[in-house]
Write an enzyme that holds these catalytic residues in place. Structure first.
Site, PDB file in Angstrom:
ATOM      1  N   CYS A   1       0.833  -1.210   0.000  1.00 45.84           N
ATOM      2  CA  CYS A   1       0.000   0.000   0.000  1.00 45.84           C
ATOM      3  C   CYS A   1       0.868   1.261   0.000  1.00 45.84           C
ATOM      4  O   CYS A   1       1.646   1.493   0.942  1.00 45.84           O
ATOM      5  CB  CYS A   1      -0.917  -0.036   1.227  1.00 45.84           C
ATOM      6  SG  CYS A   1      -1.650   1.544   1.656  1.00 45.84           S
TER       7      CYS A   1
ATOM      8  N   CYS B   1       0.379   3.563   2.948  1.00 47.77           N
ATOM      9  CA  CYS B   1       1.012   3.017   4.155  1.00 47.77           C
ATOM     10  C   CYS B   1       2.508   3.327   4.162  1.00 47.77           C
ATOM     11  O   CYS B   1       3.089   3.679   5.200  1.00 47.77           O
ATOM     12  CB  CYS B   1       0.798   1.498   4.237  1.00 47.77           C
ATOM     13  SG  CYS B   1      -0.915   0.976   4.183  1.00 47.77           S
TER      14      CYS B   1
ATOM     15  N   CYS C   1     -11.215 -29.324  31.894  1.00 45.84           N
ATOM     16  CA  CYS C   1     -10.363 -29.433  30.692  1.00 45.84           C
ATOM     17  C   CYS C   1      -9.491 -28.181  30.531  1.00 45.84           C
ATOM     18  O   CYS C   1     -10.006 -27.060  30.422  1.00 45.84           O
ATOM     19  CB  CYS C   1     -11.264 -29.628  29.470  1.00 45.84           C
ATOM     20  SG  CYS C   1     -10.506 -29.223  27.902  1.00 45.84           S
TER      21      CYS C   1
ATOM     22  N   CYS D   1     -10.050 -26.252  27.312  1.00 42.37           N
ATOM     23  CA  CYS D   1     -11.309 -25.495  27.374  1.00 42.37           C
ATOM     24  C   CYS D   1     -11.104 -24.177  28.116  1.00 42.37           C
ATOM     25  O   CYS D   1     -11.647 -23.133  27.717  1.00 42.37           O
ATOM     26  CB  CYS D   1     -12.392 -26.313  28.082  1.00 42.37           C
ATOM     27  SG  CYS D   1     -12.735 -27.919  27.324  1.00 42.37           S
TER      28      CYS D   1
END
Length: 442
Positions: free
Chosen positions: A56, A59, A191, A194
């Site tokens: 870009c 940018c 767990c 989890c």
């Protein structure tokens, strides 16, 4: 061979030099999906973060000023940068569609604000200090906590309230009978994997709820308690994530476990199941305002007068727009059209008034910027125009006066061919033209 090898080495070094916007010696923090949560979301600091793409041009122009601002703000405000071309999931999580996009991560890290200031180092510093003053003021008033992420969800930037608790009793009604798409996590409280997923799932749930307007939802089932529904889907390991769509067999989620990965998959599911956006005629200021304020970009076509095309010709143009609206529906842009001459102030502000129909513009009402379709008003031409815009390559201009033009209230098109206005009939039977001419001559 030696020459070829040297050229290859030089080629690689050139590529690296283009992509290496920031180095370890700069005060700009390079961010990616691995460190973003730790550095930004769990931080009490105010952050200004640039989402960029190495190719870009805007940018590349911003880089020296971004570095200067980072040095000036060192120890006061954090300045970061994300290669959103490489880390698309991270850019997608925060709705980045063009480059460079600058976001301010303040009190609520899960809902950053869009930076609207100038791109010089001084303007960036001024914008950062204004944001910092606002943050301090909020803290003094007691409105804001520290980092802005939910302690309930383990510091993940989202709220557990956005994760729907599913049970044996409510699963059928909430998930199977719903028209929404569901991502459901089956977990066990003991767990470890989890527990690691929990903050990512909570953050993703909040972002997905907002970005899909609740059409994709994230839920969780404690499989150790609700064994009927877990047994129905053969849950053996934890966490297991399944995708549920109405009337279809559940599908195993195969993506990554970061919030960015989850959000990206959810947005894909939303896009796959979403109806194409509505193509709306600009009949009033309210229609224009509602459509454009709810969207990052508004795509507006100015079609020839109905007398020039007839109903068939106009419908052909509308069909071309709808095909592209379907193609880009994941962007959640607004789509509008008007007849030539109906909204003259709008046409004038876009520089297309009075000629060149059909015409098309993409406008950003937040930034007061617009881009014009330079190619053909065809499916291919419009697609190329929108594709360039979607990756930040489009050429833009600023609305004259810095505000939206006046929108007039007009009657909706009735879908029919146009008719010329009827001329009034004059009865000239009792007029003697010759006598009148003679009198005039005298």
């Amino acid at each position: 061979n030696i020459i070829i090898s040297i050229s290859r080495v030089l080629g690689c070094s050139l590529v690296l030099s283009v992509q290496a916007f920031y180095s370890a010696s700069d005060d700009v923090v390079e961010l990616n999906p691995s460190n973003f949560n730790r550095e930004v979301i769990q931080s009490d600091s105010l952050w200004l973060i640039e989402f960029y793409a190495p190719w870009c041009g805007h940018c590349q122009n911003l880089t020296p000023d971004w570095k200067k601002a980072a040095t000036a703000l060192k120890g006061i405000v954090k300045i970061g940068a994300v290669d959103a071309d490489q880390h698309k999931s991270l850019g997608g999580q925060y709705g980045v569609r063009g480059f460079p996009t600058i976001k301010i991560f303040g009190a609520n890290k899960n809902k950053p604000e869009e930076y609207q200031g100038g791109r010089s180092s001084q303007a960036i510093v001024d914008g950062a200090m204004n944001a910092l003053r606002s943050l301090v003021k909020e803290r003094l008033s007691g409105k804001s906590g520290g980092s802005g992420y939910s302690k309930q969800s383990g510091g993940g930037g989202g709220s557990k309230n956005d994760v729907v608790e599913l049970t044996d009793d409510n699963f059928n009604k909430m998930v199977l009978e719903s028209d929404d798409v569901w991502l459901v996590e089956f977990f066990a409280p003991w767990c470890g994997h989890c527990k690691n997923l929990e903050p990512e799932w909570a953050a993703a749930a909040s972002a997905v709820k907002e970005q899909t307007k609740g059409k994709v939802r994230l839920g969780a089932v404690d499989a150790t308690v609700h064994q009927v529904v877990s047994g129905r889907y053969g849950i053996r390991g934890f966490p297991t994530i399944k995708i549920f769509r109405k009337g279809e067999e559940p599908e195993d989620y195969q993506g990554g476990r970061s919030r960015g990965d989850i959000i990206e998959r959810a947005l894909d599911l939303y896009s796959d199941n979403a109806a194409p956006p509505e193509l709306v005629e600009i009949l009033s200021e309210d229609i224009m305002k509602k459509t454009c304020e709810d969207s990052q970009l508004c795509i507006i076509a100015v079609l020839p007068h109905i007398l020039d095309t007839g109903a068939s010709g106009r419908n052909d143009y509308l069909d071309v727009m709808m095909k592209n609206a379907e193609k880009y529906k994941k962007k959640m842009w607004g789509w509008l059209w008007t007849e030539a001459g109906a909204q003259m102030e709008l046409e004038a502000s876009l520089g297309i008034g009075g000629f060149g129909y059909p015409a098309m513009a993409a406008i950003n009402t937040r930034k007061m910027k617009f881009a014009l379709l330079r190619g053909s008003f065809s499916e291919k031409g419009i697609n190329e125009f929108l594709r360039e815009l979607s990756v930040g390559r489009g050429s833009t201009a600023t609305f004259g006066g810095g505000s939206m033009p006046k929108i007039h209230t007009v009657e909706a098109w009735d879908g029919k061919d146009g008719q010329l206005p009827e001329e009034e009939d004059y009865d000239l039977s009792d007029v003697d033209l010759d006598d009148d001419l003679e009198k005039d001559e005298l």
